[in-house]
Each structure stands twice: as structure tokens, then as C-alpha cells.
Design a protein around this motif. Structure first.
Motif, PDB file in Angstrom:
ATOM      1  N   TYR A 168      44.346  55.434  66.770  1.00 57.16           N
ATOM      2  CA  TYR A 168      45.657  54.864  66.436  1.00 57.16           C
ATOM      3  C   TYR A 168      45.925  55.289  64.992  1.00 57.16           C
ATOM      4  N   TYR A 169      46.723  56.309  64.815  1.00 55.05           N
ATOM      5  CA  TYR A 169      46.981  56.830  63.487  1.00 55.05           C
ATOM      6  C   TYR A 169      48.322  56.299  62.987  1.00 55.05           C
ATOM      7  N   LEU A 170      48.249  55.379  62.034  1.00 49.34           N
ATOM      8  CA  LEU A 170      49.444  54.800  61.435  1.00 49.34           C
ATOM      9  C   LEU A 170      49.903  55.661  60.264  1.00 49.34           C
ATOM     10  N   TYR A 171      51.202  55.807  60.145  1.00 46.03           N
ATOM     11  CA  TYR A 171      51.715  56.466  58.954  1.00 46.03           C
ATOM     12  C   TYR A 171      53.048  55.858  58.571  1.00 46.03           C
ATOM     13  N   GLU A 214      51.790  50.743  46.304  1.00 39.94           N
ATOM     14  CA  GLU A 214      51.165  49.510  46.805  1.00 39.94           C
ATOM     15  C   GLU A 214      51.972  48.917  47.953  1.00 39.94           C
ATOM     16  N   VAL A 215      53.289  49.038  47.886  1.00 38.98           N
ATOM     17  CA  VAL A 215      54.149  48.510  48.953  1.00 38.98           C
ATOM     18  C   VAL A 215      53.840  49.224  50.265  1.00 38.98           C
ATOM     19  N   ILE A 216      53.704  50.533  50.217  1.00 33.89           N
ATOM     20  CA  ILE A 216      53.389  51.316  51.414  1.00 33.89           C
ATOM     21  C   ILE A 216      51.977  50.985  51.894  1.00 33.89           C
ATOM     22  N   LYS A 217      51.035  50.863  50.971  1.00 33.28           N
ATOM     23  CA  LYS A 217      49.656  50.494  51.323  1.00 33.28           C
ATOM     24  C   LYS A 217      49.649  49.148  52.057  1.00 33.28           C
ATOM     25  N   ASN A 218      50.371  48.181  51.532  1.00 37.47           N
ATOM     26  CA  ASN A 218      50.420  46.861  52.166  1.00 37.47           C
ATOM     27  C   ASN A 218      51.090  46.921  53.531  1.00 37.47           C
ATOM     28  N   SER A 219      52.089  47.765  53.681  1.00 32.49           N
ATOM     29  CA  SER A 219      52.740  47.944  54.979  1.00 32.49           C
ATOM     30  C   SER A 219      51.760  48.494  56.008  1.00 32.49           C
ATOM     31  N   LEU A 220      50.936  49.463  55.588  1.00 29.33           N
ATOM     32  CA  LEU A 220      49.924  50.029  56.480  1.00 29.33           C
ATOM     33  C   LEU A 220      48.859  48.983  56.844  1.00 29.33           C
ATOM     34  N   ILE A 221      48.436  48.189  55.880  1.00 33.42           N
ATOM     35  CA  ILE A 221      47.460  47.125  56.147  1.00 33.42           C
ATOM     36  C   ILE A 221      48.034  46.119  57.139  1.00 33.42           C
ATOM     37  N   ASN A 222      49.273  45.708  56.914  1.00 32.25           N
ATOM     38  CA  ASN A 222      49.911  44.753  57.828  1.00 32.25           C
ATOM     39  C   ASN A 222      50.056  45.336  59.235  1.00 32.25           C
ATOM     40  N   GLY A 223      50.367  46.633  59.315  1.00 33.30           N
ATOM     41  CA  GLY A 223      50.441  47.302  60.614  1.00 33.30           C
ATOM     42  C   GLY A 223      49.094  47.315  61.314  1.00 33.30           C
ATOM     43  N   ALA A 224      48.031  47.542  60.553  1.00 32.19           N
ATOM     44  CA  ALA A 224      46.674  47.546  61.118  1.00 32.19           C
ATOM     45  C   ALA A 224      46.288  46.144  61.606  1.00 32.19           C
ATOM     46  N   ILE A 225      46.655  45.131  60.853  1.00 32.52           N
ATOM     47  CA  ILE A 225      46.367  43.743  61.253  1.00 32.52           C
ATOM     48  C   ILE A 225      47.100  43.402  62.548  1.00 32.52           C
ATOM     49  N   GLU A 226      48.368  43.769  62.629  1.00 29.19           N
ATOM     50  CA  GLU A 226      49.139  43.530  63.849  1.00 29.19           C
ATOM     51  C   GLU A 226      48.513  44.249  65.040  1.00 29.19           C
ATOM     52  N   LYS A 262      46.956  42.739  68.493  1.00 31.31           N
ATOM     53  CA  LYS A 262      47.464  43.206  69.790  1.00 31.31           C
ATOM     54  C   LYS A 262      46.319  43.682  70.687  1.00 31.31           C
ATOM     55  N   LEU A 263      45.351  44.383  70.094  1.00 30.79           N
ATOM     56  CA  LEU A 263      44.204  44.891  70.858  1.00 30.79           C
ATOM     57  C   LEU A 263      43.141  43.815  71.081  1.00 30.79           C
ATOM     58  N   ASN A 264      43.309  42.665  70.424  1.00 28.86           N
ATOM     59  CA  ASN A 264      42.385  41.534  70.566  1.00 28.86           C
ATOM     60  C   ASN A 264      40.943  41.911  70.197  1.00 28.86           C
ATOM     61  N   VAL A 265      40.782  42.608  69.061  1.00 30.76           N
ATOM     62  CA  VAL A 265      39.449  43.002  68.597  1.00 30.76           C
ATOM     63  C   VAL A 265      38.825  41.874  67.772  1.00 30.76           C
ATOM     64  N   GLN A 266      37.492  41.895  67.664  1.00 30.32           N
ATOM     65  CA  GLN A 266      36.801  40.881  66.867  1.00 30.32           C
ATOM     66  C   GLN A 266      37.014  41.087  65.373  1.00 30.32           C
ATOM     67  N   TYR A 267      37.147  42.344  64.957  1.00 31.77           N
ATOM     68  CA  TYR A 267      37.376  42.580  63.537  1.00 31.77           C
ATOM     69  C   TYR A 267      38.048  43.915  63.278  1.00 31.77           C
ATOM     70  N   LEU A 268      38.658  43.986  62.099  1.00 27.53           N
ATOM     71  CA  LEU A 268      39.287  45.188  61.571  1.00 27.53           C
ATOM     72  C   LEU A 268      38.445  45.624  60.386  1.00 27.53           C
ATOM     73  N   GLU A 269      37.997  46.869  60.402  1.00 32.18           N
ATOM     74  CA  GLU A 269      37.151  47.387  59.322  1.00 32.18           C
ATOM     75  C   GLU A 269      37.830  48.584  58.669  1.00 32.18           C
ATOM     76  N   ILE A 270      38.224  48.399  57.407  1.00 31.01           N
ATOM     77  CA  ILE A 270      38.805  49.493  56.636  1.00 31.01           C
ATOM     78  C   ILE A 270      37.751  49.903  55.621  1.00 31.01           C
ATOM     79  N   ARG A 271      37.225  51.090  55.776  1.00 31.99           N
ATOM     80  CA  ARG A 271      36.118  51.557  54.944  1.00 31.99           C
ATOM     81  C   ARG A 271      36.645  52.184  53.652  1.00 31.99           C
ATOM     82  N   ALA A 272      37.026  51.330  52.733  1.00 28.40           N
ATOM     83  CA  ALA A 272      37.595  51.782  51.468  1.00 28.40           C
ATOM     84  C   ALA A 272      36.539  51.762  50.373  1.00 28.40           C
ATOM     85  N   LEU A 273      36.703  52.631  49.386  1.00 33.40           N
ATOM     86  CA  LEU A 273      35.768  52.664  48.255  1.00 33.40           C
ATOM     87  C   LEU A 273      35.908  51.422  47.376  1.00 33.40           C
TER      88      LEU A 273
END
Length: 146
Positions: free
Chosen positions: A48-51, A93-105, A109-120
Motif C-alpha cells: 500500500y504505497y501512500l503518496y 510537516e503538514v504533508i508528513k502528518n497527512s501521510l501518518i494519518n492516512g497510514a493510521i486510517e 481499515k485492515l484491522n491490523v494489530q499494529y502499524l510500524e513505521i521504521r523511522a530513524l
């Protein structure tokens, strides 16, 4: 303001995605479409590639994969499997937050146990997992005596 989208992977979208990866200081090899193809082929994870697009130009990306472990009985949305880190690439930062919110949504929707963003660097309001450590060393300049 632009729109948050899922990449449709038409030739135009693929070229726009990789062009953005090559110009983003936060991007790594793993952000390229070639890595998506490898993970899908070898590990069979759905991508799922968000942009975020504005005026026909990509301004931020967040590649994600749905990972399900039948052995551990868990499912997760991970950016990016096989990589130690994969920062969110965004022009603001606004775009970054939009992408994070999209990933959370999407995770909901996929009903996963967790979301893992591997950031430095830690992402505000996210739990930080310290199980993995990444060392970065500059290879530019002269190498001293060892």
C-alpha cells in the motif's frame, strides 16, 4: 492543498514515485519501486504505497506492506519489511502528518494489530521500539589508520 492517494502503479505513477525518491533527502534505496517488487515477489506481502500529490507533483511518500504471521497470529502494516529504517519522505510537516494519518486510517481499515513505521527519528505520539539499532557512518573523506 494537495491530495493523499494510493499509488496506482501506472507507468506515470511509477516514474513520478521514483523521481521523488531520487530527490528526497529522507529516501533510501528501499523507497524505490524496485524494492516493492522484490518484497511482493519474495515475501508475498501486499503493498500500500501512500503518496501526497500537489499540482501533479509528488510531495511526500510512505510505502507500507501488510504483513501477516500465521505462526505468531499477528498482522501488521509495516514500512518497510527488510529495511532497518524507512523514513517518511515529505516536503513539510503538514504533508508528513497527512501521510501518518492516512497510514493510521489504513491500519484501522485492515484491522491490523499494529502499524510500524521504521523511522530513524521518533515520530511524535508514536510508541518507540528500541529493539533494533542502526549505525550510520560517513564514508566520505579519508579513512584513518586502524
Amino acid at each position: 492543498m494537495g491530495n493523499l492517494k494510493f499509488c496506482d502503479f501506472s507507468n506515470d505513477a511509477v516514474h513520478k514515485w521514483d523521481r521523488y525518491v531520487l530527490t528526497s533527502p529522507e529516501a533510501t534505496f528501499y523507497h524505490q519501486i524496485a524494492w516493492k517488487n522484490i518484497v511482493e515477489k519474495i515475501f508475498k506481502h501486499k503493498s500500500y504505497y501512500l503518496y501526497f500529490e500537489e499540482d501533479g507533483h509528488i510531495k511526500g511518500i510512505l510505502p507500507l506492506f501488510f504483513v501477516k504471521s500465521y505462526l505468531l497470529k499477528i498482522s501488521a502494516l509495516i514500512s518497510l519489511p527488510g529495511a532497518n529504517y524507512s523514513n517518511i519522505c515529505a516536503d513539510s510537516e503538514v504533508i508528513k502528518n497527512s501521510l501518518i494519518n492516512g497510514a493510521i486510517e489504513l491500519a484501522r481499515k485492515l484491522n491490523v494489530q499494529y502499524l510500524e513505521i521504521r523511522a530513524l527519528r521518533p515520530i511524535e505520539n508514536f510508541l518507540v521500539n528500541t529493539d533494533n539499532i542502526t549505525f550510520i557512518i560517513s564514508l566520505s573523506g579519508e579513512i584513518g589508520n586502524v
